[in-house]
Structure formats: structure tokens, C-alpha cells
Design a protein around this motif. Structure first.
Motif, PDB file in Angstrom:
ATOM      1  N   THR A  13      -2.461   0.738  -9.863  1.00 57.35           N
ATOM      2  CA  THR A  13      -1.114   1.217 -10.405  1.00 57.35           C
ATOM      3  C   THR A  13      -0.215   0.392 -11.060  1.00 57.35           C
ATOM      4  O   THR A  13       0.328   0.784 -11.579  1.00 57.35           O
ATOM      5  CB  THR A  13      -0.056   1.933  -8.343  1.00 57.35           C
ATOM      6  OG1 THR A  13      -0.887   2.882  -7.719  1.00 57.35           O
ATOM      7  CG2 THR A  13       1.169   2.268  -9.509  1.00 57.35           C
ATOM      8  N   GLY A  21       0.428   2.721  -4.014  1.00 53.39           N
ATOM      9  CA  GLY A  21      -0.862   3.385  -3.047  1.00 53.39           C
ATOM     10  C   GLY A  21      -0.438   4.618  -2.974  1.00 53.39           C
ATOM     11  O   GLY A  21       0.888   5.375  -3.573  1.00 53.39           O
ATOM     12  N   ASP A  22      -1.098   5.666  -1.727  1.00 53.82           N
ATOM     13  CA  ASP A  22      -0.458   6.503  -1.830  1.00 53.82           C
ATOM     14  C   ASP A  22       0.033   6.478  -0.354  1.00 53.82           C
ATOM     15  O   ASP A  22      -0.448   7.430   0.628  1.00 53.82           O
ATOM     16  CB  ASP A  22      -2.234   7.527  -1.299  1.00 53.82           C
ATOM     17  CG  ASP A  22      -2.998   7.707  -2.897  1.00 53.82           C
ATOM     18  OD1 ASP A  22      -1.935   6.978  -3.795  1.00 53.82           O
ATOM     19  OD2 ASP A  22      -4.100   7.690  -2.511  1.00 53.82           O
ATOM     20  N   GLY A  23       0.144   5.342   0.248  1.00 47.81           N
ATOM     21  CA  GLY A  23       1.177   5.426   1.649  1.00 47.81           C
ATOM     22  C   GLY A  23      -0.124   4.496   2.042  1.00 47.81           C
ATOM     23  O   GLY A  23      -1.066   4.104   2.316  1.00 47.81           O
ATOM     24  N   TYR A  24       0.780   4.344   3.346  1.00 45.69           N
ATOM     25  CA  TYR A  24      -0.275   3.955   4.902  1.00 45.69           C
ATOM     26  C   TYR A  24      -0.381   4.384   5.370  1.00 45.69           C
ATOM     27  O   TYR A  24       0.346   5.128   6.324  1.00 45.69           O
ATOM     28  CB  TYR A  24       0.446   2.306   4.654  1.00 45.69           C
ATOM     29  CG  TYR A  24       0.405   1.614   5.246  1.00 45.69           C
ATOM     30  CD1 TYR A  24      -0.019   1.541   6.683  1.00 45.69           C
ATOM     31  CD2 TYR A  24      -1.526   0.537   5.118  1.00 45.69           C
ATOM     32  CE1 TYR A  24      -0.570   0.052   8.143  1.00 45.69           C
ATOM     33  CE2 TYR A  24      -1.777  -0.411   5.883  1.00 45.69           C
ATOM     34  CZ  TYR A  24      -1.672  -0.760   7.342  1.00 45.69           C
ATOM     35  OH  TYR A  24      -2.050  -1.150   7.807  1.00 45.69           O
ATOM     36  N   ASP A  25      -1.422   5.050   6.055  1.00 42.82           N
ATOM     37  CA  ASP A  25      -2.039   5.322   7.119  1.00 42.82           C
ATOM     38  C   ASP A  25      -2.618   4.714   8.462  1.00 42.82           C
ATOM     39  O   ASP A  25      -3.779   5.600   9.144  1.00 42.82           O
ATOM     40  CB  ASP A  25      -3.005   6.844   6.779  1.00 42.82           C
ATOM     41  CG  ASP A  25      -4.214   6.307   5.914  1.00 42.82           C
ATOM     42  OD1 ASP A  25      -3.900   4.977   6.076  1.00 42.82           O
ATOM     43  OD2 ASP A  25      -4.754   7.234   5.183  1.00 42.82           O
ATOM     44  N   ALA A  50       0.663  -1.007   0.027  1.00 44.39           N
ATOM     45  CA  ALA A  50       0.356   0.013   0.200  1.00 44.39           C
ATOM     46  C   ALA A  50       1.063   0.718  -0.192  1.00 44.39           C
ATOM     47  O   ALA A  50       0.803   2.462  -1.187  1.00 44.39           O
ATOM     48  CB  ALA A  50      -1.053   0.191   0.951  1.00 44.39           C
ATOM     49  N   LYS A  51       1.860   1.798   0.302  1.00 40.66           N
ATOM     50  CA  LYS A  51       2.795   2.191   0.351  1.00 40.66           C
ATOM     51  C   LYS A  51       3.429   2.651  -1.096  1.00 40.66           C
ATOM     52  O   LYS A  51       3.890   3.562  -0.788  1.00 40.66           O
ATOM     53  CB  LYS A  51       3.590   2.158   1.800  1.00 40.66           C
ATOM     54  CG  LYS A  51       4.858   3.480   2.335  1.00 40.66           C
ATOM     55  CD  LYS A  51       5.960   3.088   3.194  1.00 40.66           C
ATOM     56  CE  LYS A  51       6.920   4.297   3.676  1.00 40.66           C
ATOM     57  NZ  LYS A  51       7.996   4.362   4.669  1.00 40.66           N
ATOM     58  N   ASP A  52       3.971   1.855  -1.492  1.00 38.06           N
ATOM     59  CA  ASP A  52       4.951   1.340  -2.355  1.00 38.06           C
ATOM     60  C   ASP A  52       4.366   2.362  -3.551  1.00 38.06           C
ATOM     61  O   ASP A  52       4.632   2.360  -4.701  1.00 38.06           O
ATOM     62  CB  ASP A  52       5.455   0.628  -2.698  1.00 38.06           C
ATOM     63  CG  ASP A  52       6.807  -0.052  -1.492  1.00 38.06           C
ATOM     64  OD1 ASP A  52       6.708   0.567  -0.833  1.00 38.06           O
ATOM     65  OD2 ASP A  52       7.469  -0.992  -1.814  1.00 38.06           O
ATOM     66  N   LYS A  69      -5.914   0.943  -4.809  1.00 34.30           N
ATOM     67  CA  LYS A  69      -5.365   1.974  -5.063  1.00 34.30           C
ATOM     68  C   LYS A  69      -3.936   1.083  -6.098  1.00 34.30           C
ATOM     69  O   LYS A  69      -3.671   1.078  -6.685  1.00 34.30           O
ATOM     70  CB  LYS A  69      -4.946   2.776  -4.929  1.00 34.30           C
ATOM     71  CG  LYS A  69      -6.419   4.067  -4.526  1.00 34.30           C
ATOM     72  CD  LYS A  69      -5.481   5.025  -3.612  1.00 34.30           C
ATOM     73  CE  LYS A  69      -6.701   6.027  -3.867  1.00 34.30           C
ATOM     74  NZ  LYS A  69      -6.412   7.221  -2.302  1.00 34.30           N
ATOM     75  N   PRO A  70      -2.934   0.248  -4.828  1.00 32.97           N
ATOM     76  CA  PRO A  70      -1.815  -0.529  -5.858  1.00 32.97           C
ATOM     77  C   PRO A  70      -2.139  -1.138  -6.285  1.00 32.97           C
ATOM     78  O   PRO A  70      -1.049  -1.417  -7.789  1.00 32.97           O
ATOM     79  CB  PRO A  70      -1.176  -1.294  -4.241  1.00 32.97           C
ATOM     80  CG  PRO A  70      -1.849  -0.386  -2.767  1.00 32.97           C
ATOM     81  CD  PRO A  70      -3.414   0.470  -3.342  1.00 32.97           C
TER      82      PRO A  70
END
Length: 374
Positions: free
Chosen positions: A225, A142-146, A138-140, A221-222
Motif C-alpha cells: 500500500t 493492510g486489510d485490517g488486523y485479525d 496492518a489495520k491502517d 500488504k501494508p
């Protein structure tokens, strides 16, 4: 001794109408996985409809049929997750039409709905990635991981008390998150995050639903992408079974990048001796074609035979490669390319072509070399 059992399942669906989430659990009954699969097929119908070719009059163009397996993507799902649901993939309404993998790891499972004539394809997102955690993916990509994924203490209950424990309204204790399997404990920071999340839910079942749905939602999102990265080269990621296969397809796409199919290209200059067919060579080819077709379970009843030697000797003498137009020489020997790949090497289903270029996925790319002379 620990035994895994299905507790709940969730999916996030993306189609032209937007994004929706579905969730089923033991609260829905013992057949909740069947209910989930049934709902997946309903959603797959919509995805399939979204991908139909549309005419200018905004109607489905029936002259261009579209029927592809709708991908159902999990994360690190090829082992334990699939093993928990695979028995429900066979019933009166649907059946497994293709299983690729080993008994312990399913690389791809295609399930066919008998009544809807629709197929879904279960794949693991890690097929297209290096080994990593969902958080990292998700971080790599997507929009990052929160930290929206949340935390859930699966070891805080068992088959005997699951409903009693999950029906409670109070949050899990910090000790509930201790894992004897992974030898881990929750940090104070993570526990406080959980407590804030838990305030929004009536009971632990509701929190489980939130947790499961987030587990699938953050994959969207990932995935998009990854799909976009491949589609830049007109590659459908889900048509391939690995990251390596996608990379291979991109390599071929790059080879065709500047190729003009309507262009006129010079042939290679081949000064070697003109090819002539010998009986020994022909007999070895006949055996080879028969072996290929039997291995692929194609009908060999009308396959070419030894007695066709004179016919093909003349054909190879008078013809050039049907794909690239090159003449046949002893440096560029001929073979037979099937017109309809679902059928065998019968006389009316083959055309002469260059032997050295028929090497699986390299075939068309190598013929490009012949045609462009580079």
C-alpha cells in the motif's frame, strides 16, 4: 540484568513467483543468522532478476542495466533487531558497504555480496510511518488486523533452558505470558486464542516458527500500500530515507505534472544589469568548488583555478544558462554545474548555469519556473 540474544529469524519474500517464507533458529546451529543472510541473498538474486528490463523477445535487455539494492524491510528494527545481527553482516562473502545512522540506531544498512556483486538494503518500515505498533500499521494500511500474528512468551525461558522449554509439546501456561519487563499479563481471551493456535503444532519450536513468519507476513500488504501510494507519483519509496523525503519528492513531482519538456516557454524578463565576472567573485567560487569536492571526496587535481579567470569571464559573457537558457545578470548570477556528478569541477566537466536555481533538490524544479515563465 537482562541480555538479549538471537533466538530465531524469519522473512517473507515477495517476487514475481509469489510469496514464500523462510525461517532459521538456534535449532539450525549457532550460525543460523549467517544461513538466513545467505538465503536472503539468494532470494535477492531472484528479485533483482525480476526487475531486469525485458525485450520483446522476452530476453534481458543488456543495453539497459538494472542494479539496485534489494530492500530487506523490518518493523521497528532499526535498534534492537539490527544490533543482534550486525556482527554477521561482515564475513568473507559479504560486507557492509554503507551504514547510515548512529551507534544505537541504524537508519539504513547496505550489505554487499562480494561474489554475487549484489546489494541488499536493510531498512525499517517505521521510516515511512508515524510511530505505531505493527498491529496498527496492518489495520491502517493492510486489510485490517485479525489476530493472526499470535502471541509468544519470550520471558518463559533463557539461554540455559531454551531448547528444553521449546521442545515441549504442551502449550505454554497462562503465567508464562506474564512480562516482568513490560509489566503486563495476558488476558483470558488472548490466551484462548493462543491455545487454539497451539493445537496445530507439534511443539513450541514449531509454534515459534509460525509466530515469527506471521510477524513478517502481515507486513506485505501494508508495504505494498505504501509503495503504491508513492508510485502514483512515479516515486520509488525505497530511494528515500524518510516519510518527509518521500513527501518532498511528491511535491516536486506535482510541480512537473503539467510540464511539457518539448514545449516552448517564454523566459522571465530580467531588466537588471548584465553580469560580468570579477576576480574576487571568481576566486571565491574556485575556493567554494574545491571545498565542495574535497568534502565529497572527489578528485580536485584538475579543478578550475584562479588562472582560469579570463576564460570563464568570456564564457559567462557569451553564454546563457545551459539548463534554462536565461541570460546572466546581477539578479541571476552564474555558477558552474557539473556534467558528471561523480567528478570534480574541472574545466571539461562544467557548464554555466543559473546560481540561484542550484539548490540541491530544488534545482530542476526552479529551472522549470524559468522555462515556463510562471
Amino acid at each position: 540484568m537482562y541480555e538479549l540474544f538471537p533466538l530465531s529469524v524469519a522473512s517473507t519474500i515477495r517476487n514475481k513467483k509469489g510469496i514464500k517464507k523462510i525461517f532459521f533458529s538456534q535449532q539450525d546451529g549457532d550460525d543460523f543468522i549467517v544461513y538466513w543472510l545467505n538465503q536472503l541473498f539468494k532470494e535477492a538474486e531472484q528479485v533483482n532478476a525480476d526487475n531486469q528490463y525485458i525485450t520483446e523477445a522476452c530476453t534481458i535487455d543488456k543495453t539497459i542495466p538494472y542494479s539496485m539494492e534489494v530492500p530487506i524491510v523490518g518493523f521497528n528494527s532499526s535498534r534492537f533487531d539490527i544490533s543482534l545481527i550486525i556482527s554477521q553482516m561482515q564475513c568473507k562473502d559479504w560486507t557492509i558497504s554503507n551504514y547510515i545512522g548512529s551507534p544505537t540506531q541504524a537508519k539504513q544498512v547496505i550489505v554487499h555480496h562480494k561474489k554475487l556483486n549484489l546489494k541488499v538494503k536493510f531498512v525499517d518500515m517505521l521510516t515511512y510511518l508515524q510511530p505505531m505498533e505493527l498491529k496498527q500499521a496492518a489495520k491502517d494500511f493492510g486489510d485490517g488486523y485479525d489476530d493472526k500474528k499470535g502471541l509468544f512468551p519470550y520471558e518463559a525461558f533463557n539461554t540455559d533452558n531454551v531448547n528444553e522449554v521449546l521442545s515441549k509439546s504442551e502449550p505454554f501456561t497462562m503465567e508464562d505470558f506474564n512480562s516482568s519487563l513490560q509489566k503486563t499479563k495476558i488476558s483470558e481471551k488472548d490466551y484462548q486464542i493462543y491455545l487454539e493456535d497451539a493445537k496445530r503444532f507439534k511443539n513450541r519450536w514449531d509454534y515459534l516458527q509460525f509466530y515469527n513468519e506471521q510477524d513478517t507476513y502481515i507486513m506485505i500488504k501494508p508495504l505494498m500500500t505504501l509503495i503504491s501510494l508513492q508510485f502514483k507519483y512515479k516515486i520509488d519509496m525505497f530511494s528515500f530515507m524518510s516519510m518527509a523525503a518521500c513527501s518532498n519528492a511528491i511535491k516536486y513531482a506535482k510541480a512537473y505534472e503539467d510540464f511539457d519538456i518539448n514545449g516552448v516557454y517564454p523566459n522571465f524578463k530580467d531588466n537588471s544589469q548584465k553580469f560580468y565576472l570579477t576576480e574576487n567573485y571568481w576566486q571565491s567560487k574556485v575556493r567554494g568548488y574545491e571545498s565542495q569536492d574535497k568534502h565529497q571526496r572527489r578528485d580536485t587535481t584538475n579543478n578550475v583555478q584562479d588562472k582560469d579567470f579570463d576564460y570563464f569571464k568570456q564564457l559567462f559573457k557569451d553564454s546563457n544558462c545551459s539548463i534554462c537558457g536565461c541570460k546572466f545578470t546581477f539578479d541571476n548570477k552564474p555558477t558552474l554545474d557539473r556534467i558528471d556528478n561523480s567528478k570534480g569541477h574541472s574545466k571539461n566537466n562544467v557548464l554555466p548555469c543559473c546560481l540561484k536555481w542550484i539548490t540541491g533538490g530544488l534545482s530542476n524544479v526552479m529551472h522549470r519556473v524559468n522555462r515556463s515563465g510562471i
